[in-house]
Design a protein around this motif. Structure first.
Motif, mmCIF file in Angstrom:
data_model
loop_
_atom_site.group_PDB
_atom_site.id
_atom_site.type_symbol
_atom_site.label_atom_id
_atom_site.label_comp_id
_atom_site.label_asym_id
_atom_site.label_seq_id
_atom_site.Cartn_x
_atom_site.Cartn_y
_atom_site.Cartn_z
ATOM 1 N N PRO A 148 -18.036 3.879 -8.901
ATOM 2 C CA PRO A 148 -18.872 3.616 -7.716
ATOM 3 C C PRO A 148 -18.141 2.941 -6.567
ATOM 4 N N ASN A 151 -20.490 2.819 -3.238
ATOM 5 C CA ASN A 151 -21.580 1.869 -3.454
ATOM 6 C C ASN A 151 -21.041 0.444 -3.547
ATOM 7 N N LEU A 152 -19.921 0.324 -4.233
ATOM 8 C CA LEU A 152 -19.300 -0.987 -4.403
ATOM 9 C C LEU A 152 -19.022 -1.619 -3.050
ATOM 10 N N PHE A 183 -22.489 -2.012 -0.938
ATOM 11 C CA PHE A 183 -23.499 -2.973 -1.391
ATOM 12 C C PHE A 183 -22.927 -4.279 -1.916
ATOM 13 N N ASN A 184 -21.698 -4.234 -2.461
ATOM 14 C CA ASN A 184 -21.236 -5.396 -3.221
ATOM 15 C C ASN A 184 -19.991 -6.072 -2.683
ATOM 16 N N LEU A 185 -19.312 -5.450 -1.753
ATOM 17 C CA LEU A 185 -18.115 -6.108 -1.198
ATOM 18 C C LEU A 185 -18.285 -6.271 0.309
ATOM 19 N N GLN A 186 -19.494 -6.620 0.695
ATOM 20 C CA GLN A 186 -19.775 -6.741 2.120
ATOM 21 C C GLN A 186 -19.077 -7.955 2.708
ATOM 22 N N ALA A 187 -18.664 -7.823 3.944
ATOM 23 C CA ALA A 187 -18.028 -8.925 4.668
ATOM 24 C C ALA A 187 -16.771 -9.418 3.953
ATOM 25 N N VAL A 188 -16.167 -8.561 3.100
ATOM 26 C CA VAL A 188 -15.004 -8.998 2.333
ATOM 27 C C VAL A 188 -13.734 -8.898 3.175
ATOM 28 N N GLY A 189 -13.793 -8.126 4.268
ATOM 29 C CA GLY A 189 -12.610 -7.948 5.103
ATOM 30 C C GLY A 189 -11.611 -7.000 4.468
ATOM 31 N N GLU A 192 -9.442 -9.391 2.521
ATOM 32 C CA GLU A 192 -9.180 -10.724 3.054
ATOM 33 C C GLU A 192 -9.723 -11.811 2.120
ATOM 34 N N ALA A 193 -10.976 -11.646 1.673
ATOM 35 C CA ALA A 193 -11.615 -12.720 0.909
ATOM 36 C C ALA A 193 -11.482 -12.572 -0.597
ATOM 37 N N MET A 194 -11.127 -11.381 -1.076
ATOM 38 C CA MET A 194 -11.055 -11.181 -2.525
ATOM 39 C C MET A 194 -9.652 -10.806 -2.969
ATOM 40 N N GLY A 195 -8.648 -11.030 -2.105
ATOM 41 C CA GLY A 195 -7.299 -10.664 -2.486
ATOM 42 C C GLY A 195 -7.219 -9.188 -2.831
ATOM 43 N N ILE A 245 -7.913 -6.087 -5.391
ATOM 44 C CA ILE A 245 -8.754 -5.635 -6.498
ATOM 45 C C ILE A 245 -8.308 -4.224 -6.854
#
Lengths: 360, 360
Positions: free
Chosen positions: A173, A176-177, A180-186, A324-327, A329
């Motif tokens: 996904p 979708n990921l 819906f789930n990595l919003q504003a992550v940059g 930016e925010a989650m390094g 993945i």
């Protein structure tokens, strides 16, 4: 075989009428998967899936006025033939969509095969369905790679949904990921191995096969197409890279704007030498954002042992997202087969239904 | 500094009033991250974040009757001290939650440190907030590992949300992924490296450090806690494994039901020998479903080169999900630091707001 004959279904379930356009491997795998999830769809979403139409370019377009319960249809030895016997033939895909809509279908599953030149005729199918107020789920990369922004605008205008999870890494996904789930992550960039045929052929060459033998072996394994060059010249990876660059990084690319180099001109010597050095060559997709511009390319590159893409052995796909925010993945889809693509279609169907229920 | 002084914010934005309970690394990283996303929150969700309360066990519980704009607060050199100066002290965490609710707070961020024995007092905080009709986001594993089913039932009863994305693999959206995007996939089992301290200490021992030196080095790097044994004895991994087994596989485990073996009793010789053989030892979490029973364990195991968990080098976390419809999927979080956990909290906050907007 009409929908009213399924006494097992409680009357409280809402019918969900589907049109299936295209009846290749994905559709043939999707139908039993959908049937196997009928209890889940009933208990979680309160719906019962009904096939209102099946259309293929070679065998014609068929609409059943009441539709046939998807679970019952999936039990047939040859569901399409069984459907055709009971349904009415219409002349064109256009009429198929209009007649399907009239018969109550609210969702088109566009599962025709890819035309890498311009995404047609799938693009026209999807356009017609969205314009007529139907939600659309597609597994076809062409229309998404060539016209995502247009199709999304059209969907918004008609208050319907357009989903395409299975176009890249099958049902993993990815869209979708990020939606819906990595919003504003940059999201900054990605690197990926997305084309299983070229990965497999390169692996086989490393094991001692010639290019021709490698291709034949990959065809035997059901991975390579009859014409393998769409994959080996990098076009499949370019389509996927375009879709990812536009969705994950907000690009506005067409496939022509992605720099492309396939594996056709690699020498066996270069492939062997690179593998012996511990850095096997793979077809790498990558894209990054500079200021507001997105730059993307597909190119064979040596993959070092330390590189996470090194896990992409055999037909395994892998994508690494730099944020930016989650390094960083990384997502890995291990040796997918066709059920993964069918699951992507099912997953989109579930998302469409849940969002319909949220809106109402 | 009151909310009305932020002339830059359009009056049309809805205030979102937050209570921060706990003010360690995660909260201190979360506040500037939240501030950096203020434009996104305004444009995408139409909200403006306001801190109504900050409470810590050591320094007391403070409520500001109007709240302080989160963006302005994040600009202060010491946001907590600045907040405390302008706010009213209350006596207990319980009163803090009640007074915060009275001041209009609708979301509790429970970011206190873990009590691995029973999840208290965080469990009581969350219970009170949910019962009073507040949504809760936590980064604290204890309450989730010990009382997930109860807390979820309580949330349903009060029509509020309880989210905990950052408790496992930080902000990598493992729970959202499986809740929203891998529905009906048929999850069968998982294998994972979830505890960064034990991975790092084992890596350091392989590089020639003694156990004590390895621990000291991991502490210097800010990975190991002052008391490292909660991690090295496998308790952290057990908490995470419990949460994953219960959410992904539908288990009803408590941490005591997870078989646990830490790395305390491994000899240096065994660690070196296994690494030399190309199968370094790592603390592996795994769980699988047999019929309707879920069985889970945490145990040091040799990891072969072919095993996807082999990518878990240094502090990298990795989880491999075995599913029915999507085969095996692996997610890798590369060398996370504290901003990843803070992003998990932000991501939960966004999910809460989006679901609120869908419901209304």
């Amino acid at each position: 075989m009409s929908e009213t004959s399924l006494s097992a279904s409680p009357a409280s379930l809402s019918p969900l009428r589907l049109l299936l356009l295209g009846y290749g491997h994905v559709a043939q795998t999707f139908l039993p998967l959908l049937a196997s999830r009928s209890e889940w769809l009933a208990s979680e979403l309160g719906i019962r899936a009904i096939i209102s139409g099946i259309g293929t370019r070679s065998q014609g377009y068929y609409i059943h006025p009441n539709g046939i319960d998807a679970t019952l249809l999936a039990r047939e030895t040859d569901p399409k033939r069984s459907f055709i016997k009971q349904a009415n033939r219409v002349d064109t895909a256009e009429i198929f969509i209009v007649a399907g809509k009239t018969a109550g279908a609210s969702l088109l599953l566009e599962l025709t095969t890819l035309n890498p030149q311009d995404g047609q005729p799938a693009l026209t199918h999807i356009h017609s369905a969205l314009s007529s107020g139907m939600d659309v789920v597609t597994a076809n990369k062409g229309p998404v790679a060539f016209a995502l922004a247009d199709l999304q605008a059209l969907a918004r205008q008609h208050h319907v949904q357009f989903r395409f999870e299975s176009t890249v890494m099958d049902g993993l996904p990815l869209f979708n990921l990020t939606q819906f789930n990595l919003q504003a992550v940059g999201m900054r960039s990605f690197r990926a191995l997305l084309n299983t045929t070229s990965s497999l052929v390169l692996s086989l060459i490393e094991q001692g096969y010639s290019l021709e033998e490698g291709i034949r072996q990959a065809q035997k394994l059901g991975v390579a197409e009859a014409d393998p060059w769409y994959d080996l010249d990098g076009w499949d990876a370019v389509m996927k890279t375009t879709i990812l660059a536009n969705t994950l990084l907000g690009g506005q690319l067409t496939p022509q704007m992605v720099e492309r180099e396939g594996i056709r001109n690699l020498s066996l010597d270069a492939i062997h030498a690179s593998a012996r050095a511990g850095t096997p060559i793979r077809l790498v997709s990558q894209a990054h954002k500079i200021h507001r511009q997105v730059i993307a390319e597909v190119r064979p590159r040596p993959i070092s042992q330390e590189d996470i893409l090194h896990v992409g052995k055999g037909t395994t796909s892998v994508i690494s997202l730099e944020t930016e925010a989650m390094g960083t993945i990384t997502l890995v889809e291990h040796e997918p087969v066709v059920i993964q693509t069918a699951y992507g279609v099912l997953s989109d169907l579930i998302t469409v239904l849940q969002r319909r229920q949220q809106v109402t």
